[in-house]
Design a protein around this motif. Structure first.
Motif, mmCIF file in Angstrom:
data_model
loop_
_atom_site.group_PDB
_atom_site.id
_atom_site.type_symbol
_atom_site.label_atom_id
_atom_site.label_comp_id
_atom_site.label_asym_id
_atom_site.label_seq_id
_atom_site.Cartn_x
_atom_site.Cartn_y
_atom_site.Cartn_z
ATOM 1 N N HIS A 42 -40.669 30.928 -54.076
ATOM 2 C CA HIS A 42 -39.324 31.460 -54.337
ATOM 3 C C HIS A 42 -38.399 30.414 -54.738
ATOM 4 O O HIS A 42 -38.721 29.054 -54.966
ATOM 5 C CB HIS A 42 -38.973 32.118 -53.055
ATOM 6 C CG HIS A 42 -38.744 31.121 -51.865
ATOM 7 N ND1 HIS A 42 -37.522 30.873 -51.860
ATOM 8 C CD2 HIS A 42 -39.282 30.820 -50.873
ATOM 9 C CE1 HIS A 42 -37.401 29.946 -50.701
ATOM 10 N NE2 HIS A 42 -38.629 29.833 -50.080
ATOM 11 N N THR A 75 -33.544 32.457 -51.557
ATOM 12 C CA THR A 75 -34.535 33.552 -51.194
ATOM 13 C C THR A 75 -35.450 33.314 -50.146
ATOM 14 O O THR A 75 -35.273 31.826 -49.896
ATOM 15 C CB THR A 75 -35.171 34.534 -52.359
ATOM 16 O OG1 THR A 75 -35.804 33.565 -52.967
ATOM 17 C CG2 THR A 75 -33.984 35.236 -53.150
ATOM 18 N N LEU A 105 -39.020 37.935 -50.635
ATOM 19 C CA LEU A 105 -38.650 38.090 -52.313
ATOM 20 C C LEU A 105 -40.081 38.636 -52.508
ATOM 21 O O LEU A 105 -40.182 39.530 -53.555
ATOM 22 C CB LEU A 105 -38.530 36.917 -52.884
ATOM 23 C CG LEU A 105 -38.107 37.061 -54.421
ATOM 24 C CD1 LEU A 105 -37.047 37.942 -54.788
ATOM 25 C CD2 LEU A 105 -38.128 35.619 -55.116
ATOM 26 N N VAL A 147 -28.258 37.612 -53.833
ATOM 27 C CA VAL A 147 -29.753 38.305 -54.653
ATOM 28 C C VAL A 147 -29.303 39.706 -55.123
ATOM 29 O O VAL A 147 -29.851 40.291 -56.179
ATOM 30 C CB VAL A 147 -30.669 38.516 -53.415
ATOM 31 C CG1 VAL A 147 -32.018 39.358 -54.220
ATOM 32 C CG2 VAL A 147 -31.044 37.220 -53.142
ATOM 33 N N THR A 152 -29.899 41.238 -59.652
ATOM 34 C CA THR A 152 -30.814 42.027 -59.824
ATOM 35 C C THR A 152 -30.187 43.233 -60.625
ATOM 36 O O THR A 152 -29.054 43.454 -60.694
ATOM 37 C CB THR A 152 -31.418 42.839 -58.408
ATOM 38 O OG1 THR A 152 -30.282 43.463 -57.728
ATOM 39 C CG2 THR A 152 -32.010 41.722 -57.724
ATOM 40 N N PHE A 205 -33.863 37.895 -60.415
ATOM 41 C CA PHE A 205 -34.739 38.165 -59.092
ATOM 42 C C PHE A 205 -35.540 39.244 -59.825
ATOM 43 O O PHE A 205 -35.649 40.298 -58.975
ATOM 44 C CB PHE A 205 -33.928 38.502 -57.967
ATOM 45 C CG PHE A 205 -33.195 37.343 -57.548
ATOM 46 C CD1 PHE A 205 -33.659 36.125 -56.851
ATOM 47 C CD2 PHE A 205 -31.822 37.419 -57.747
ATOM 48 C CE1 PHE A 205 -32.833 34.888 -56.446
ATOM 49 C CE2 PHE A 205 -30.922 36.484 -57.229
ATOM 50 C CZ PHE A 205 -31.483 35.168 -56.696
#
Length: 301
Positions: free
Chosen positions: A53, A57, A61, A180, A184, A281
């Motif tokens: 990772h 993270t 993940l 995160v 995304t 991600f």
């Protein structure tokens, strides 16, 4: 080093993370040891899929990818980098260097005696993992490169990276879950965001996460720029098969896949892909699909 260890109860009841914890001690480079946490699922005798990772993270993940790998008969090893997840966290930012991250993960791979590795790398997982590949290529069978690079500082970093680095130093509080979420397309639930925040009971535990963006070799005179140049010399001569799988919505790493495709001999003729509706991600956005692509890559030999 002053070492912090996140209390285990911070990780109770995380969604979709039923994996048993495993631990490996490594040399802290100062005469002591650090404890690395890792997930180890699937048949113990199988060649490992090593999932690394990045920032900010941890092995959480890969939670949607691990079951796909094990269902296909593969072993999965997913460590938490030092300073992240359930691994130990040196308390001072000066404790973290790029060279130490490489040394810590090198010790981990050797201590677990991992061989025949399928390396899956994203973000800082690539900056570390590609150095491992260059240093001990005999341990690696193939590489899946996903939203990462190996910078030397000889070329300007994209504006998106400069904006991220500035944000990472200025934002207060530093909320891993929100970071995160922002990287995304599909977005996270509140519980999933909390899982990314779980390693950090308070700001003292965030030294590694805060420091990572500053360790990227963004200028030619960075302490690790020459080491990365030397690594590239080796990577350019390796025949290790390389598959690139990048998220179409990742603005920071846009175009880096073409560099690997042109530069690494093992990338020739592979079924490279850009995954739509996937951000930085991509394990969150299209994790099962990325795992299936990796399984197919392994099956092709």
């Amino acid at each position: 080093m002053d070492i912090l260890r996140t209390p285990e109860d911070r990780f109770t009841g995380l969604p979709d993370y039923p994996f048993a914890p495993h631990y490996q001690e490594v040399d802290d480079t100062q005469g002591g040891t650090l404890r690395i946490h890792y997930v180890d699922e699937g048949p113990s005798g199988a060649a490992p899929v090593l999932c690394l990772h990045g920032e900010p993270t941890w092995s959480y993940l890969y939670r949607h990818m691990i079951p796909v790998f094990t269902a296909a008969g593969h072993r999965v090893v997913a460590p938490d980098l030092i300073g992240f997840g359930k691994s130990d966290k040196p308390a001072e930012r000066s404790d973290y260097t790029y060279a130490r991250h490489v040394a810590w993960m090198t010790d981990f791979v050797k201590a677990r005696d991992l061989n025949g590795i399928t390396l899956v790398i994203q973000d800082w997982g690539g900056l570390i993992g590609l150095r491992l590949l260059a240093a001990m290529p005999e341990r690696f069978a193939r590489v899946v490169v996903a939203n990462t690079t190996l910078p030397t500082g000889d070329h300007p970093m994209p504006p998106a990276f400069e904006s991220w680095r500035a944000f990472s130093q200025e934002v207060d509080p530093f909320e891993a879950g929100r970071i995160v979420y922002g990287g995304t397309v599909s977005k996270l639930t509140a519980a999933e965001q909390a899982a990314y925040d779980a390693p950090y009971p308070d700001a003292r535990y965030q030294a590694g996460a805060r420091e990572f963006p500053m360790l990227v070799p963004a200028t030619p005179d960075n302490p690790e720029s020459q080491a990365n140049r030397e690594a590239w010399k080796i990577l350019r001569g390796l025949g290790t098969p390389v598959l690139t799988a990048f998220g179409a919505e990742d603005k920071i790493m846009a175009g880096a896949d073409a560099v690997f495709q042109k530069t690494m001999p093992g990338a020739a003729g592979q079924q490279h892909t850009v995954l739509p509706k996937a951000g930085h991600f991509l394990q969150e956005d299209v994790g099962p699909e990325l795992a299936r692509l990796t399984c197919d890559f392994i099956a092709r030999g």
